[in-house]
Design a protein around this motif. Sequence first.
Motif, mmCIF file in Angstrom:
data_model
loop_
_atom_site.group_PDB
_atom_site.id
_atom_site.type_symbol
_atom_site.label_atom_id
_atom_site.label_comp_id
_atom_site.label_asym_id
_atom_site.label_seq_id
_atom_site.Cartn_x
_atom_site.Cartn_y
_atom_site.Cartn_z
ATOM 1 N N SER A 84 0.825 -1.210 0.000
ATOM 2 C CA SER A 84 0.000 0.000 0.000
ATOM 3 C C SER A 84 0.861 1.263 0.000
ATOM 4 O O SER A 84 0.412 2.320 -0.420
ATOM 5 C CB SER A 84 -0.952 0.000 1.193
ATOM 6 O OG SER A 84 -0.232 -0.148 2.392
ATOM 7 N N GLU A 85 2.111 1.164 0.435
ATOM 8 C CA GLU A 85 3.012 2.317 0.450
ATOM 9 C C GLU A 85 3.654 2.598 -0.906
ATOM 10 O O GLU A 85 4.294 3.629 -1.085
ATOM 11 C CB GLU A 85 4.126 2.119 1.492
ATOM 12 C CG GLU A 85 3.652 2.106 2.929
ATOM 13 C CD GLU A 85 3.052 0.758 3.340
ATOM 14 O OE1 GLU A 85 3.568 -0.295 2.916
ATOM 15 O OE2 GLU A 85 2.033 0.782 4.063
ATOM 16 N N ASP A 86 3.511 1.695 -1.867
ATOM 17 C CA ASP A 86 4.168 1.854 -3.169
ATOM 18 C C ASP A 86 3.541 2.926 -4.044
ATOM 19 O O ASP A 86 4.090 3.271 -5.078
ATOM 20 C CB ASP A 86 4.176 0.525 -3.934
ATOM 21 C CG ASP A 86 5.203 -0.448 -3.392
ATOM 22 O OD1 ASP A 86 6.163 -0.008 -2.731
ATOM 23 O OD2 ASP A 86 5.030 -1.654 -3.629
ATOM 24 N N ASP A 87 2.397 3.437 -3.667
ATOM 25 C CA ASP A 87 1.710 4.490 -4.414
ATOM 26 C C ASP A 87 1.465 4.095 -5.875
ATOM 27 O O ASP A 87 1.610 4.897 -6.785
ATOM 28 C CB ASP A 87 2.487 5.819 -4.324
ATOM 29 C CG ASP A 87 1.614 6.999 -4.715
ATOM 30 O OD1 ASP A 87 0.385 6.945 -4.441
ATOM 31 O OD2 ASP A 87 2.134 7.961 -5.317
ATOM 32 N N CYS A 88 1.068 2.838 -6.061
ATOM 33 C CA CYS A 88 0.707 2.376 -7.401
ATOM 34 C C CYS A 88 -0.762 2.735 -7.656
ATOM 35 O O CYS A 88 -1.451 3.225 -6.774
ATOM 36 C CB CYS A 88 0.903 0.863 -7.498
ATOM 37 S SG CYS A 88 -0.182 -0.068 -6.387
ATOM 38 N N HIS A 89 -1.232 2.457 -8.842
ATOM 39 C CA HIS A 89 -2.631 2.737 -9.194
ATOM 40 C C HIS A 89 -3.518 1.495 -9.060
ATOM 41 O O HIS A 89 -4.723 1.588 -9.241
ATOM 42 C CB HIS A 89 -2.726 3.273 -10.620
ATOM 43 C CG HIS A 89 -2.004 4.568 -10.803
ATOM 44 N ND1 HIS A 89 -2.445 5.742 -10.233
ATOM 45 C CD2 HIS A 89 -0.860 4.862 -11.453
ATOM 46 C CE1 HIS A 89 -1.604 6.705 -10.533
ATOM 47 N NE2 HIS A 89 -0.635 6.204 -11.280
ATOM 48 N N CYS A 90 -2.878 0.339 -8.753
ATOM 49 C CA CYS A 90 -3.647 -0.899 -8.766
ATOM 50 C C CYS A 90 -4.020 -1.423 -7.390
ATOM 51 O O CYS A 90 -4.912 -2.254 -7.285
ATOM 52 C CB CYS A 90 -2.913 -1.974 -9.564
ATOM 53 S SG CYS A 90 -1.200 -2.281 -9.106
ATOM 54 N N HIS A 91 -3.381 -0.988 -6.348
ATOM 55 C CA HIS A 91 -3.642 -1.529 -5.009
ATOM 56 C C HIS A 91 -5.009 -1.075 -4.514
ATOM 57 O O HIS A 91 -5.258 0.112 -4.340
ATOM 58 C CB HIS A 91 -2.537 -1.076 -4.037
ATOM 59 C CG HIS A 91 -2.509 -1.832 -2.751
ATOM 60 N ND1 HIS A 91 -1.820 -3.005 -2.614
ATOM 61 C CD2 HIS A 91 -3.094 -1.587 -1.565
ATOM 62 C CE1 HIS A 91 -1.969 -3.447 -1.380
ATOM 63 N NE2 HIS A 91 -2.742 -2.611 -0.723
ATOM 64 N N LYS A 92 -5.927 -2.047 -4.318
ATOM 65 C CA LYS A 92 -7.249 -1.692 -3.803
ATOM 66 C C LYS A 92 -7.078 -0.972 -2.469
ATOM 67 O O LYS A 92 -6.250 -1.392 -1.682
ATOM 68 C CB LYS A 92 -8.104 -2.956 -3.591
ATOM 69 C CG LYS A 92 -8.472 -3.696 -4.841
ATOM 70 C CD LYS A 92 -9.281 -4.964 -4.544
ATOM 71 C CE LYS A 92 -8.485 -5.982 -3.765
ATOM 72 N NZ LYS A 92 -9.184 -7.247 -3.512
#
Length: 180
Positions: A84-92
């Motif tokens: 969740s800390e990766d700041d991706c666009h896919c993590h719900k």
Amino acid sequence: MNIEAVFVDRDGTIGGTGHFIHPKDFSPYSFSRDALQLLKDHSIKTFVCTNQHRISRGEATLDDFYKEFQSYGFDDAFICPHTSEDDCHCHKPKPGMLLEASQKHKLDLTKTVFIGDVGSTDMLAAHSVGAMKVLVLTGWGQGSLNQYRENWADIDPDYVAENLLDAVKWVISKSNHPNR
């Protein structure tokens, strides 16, 4: 309603405890395969949509999960390997996996259903794209509905199901797909 597809969360929805279990050790609930087959029998596409940050830690691979989901008969799998800390666009609860599925399979996300056990991820992701939301009481479902309800207080599920099979039966009752 013409339901184009159903998205299903993995941990706590298909099986397991809500915690990470490696695909080689994961067991679906006794009713999960029947539930997924019921969707296929009604010509409704099924996609798994899951956060699996243990992939980024090297504890499993995307391929491990793809093989697992293929064995359950899913039409496709959308897996976020990030934390969740990766700041991706896919993590719900971000909608990236749903948007990717929409583009890849030409879906109108307002004609889809998301079945999951976590309000603050599954239900929020579904809500952000206008999908119907079904919360199952397996896995984290009871906690999501009760002690963690404030984390998604502004969103109401369209249905609260005992489990995946109950959820699928509800979806079919809302669908105008013929039984083939």
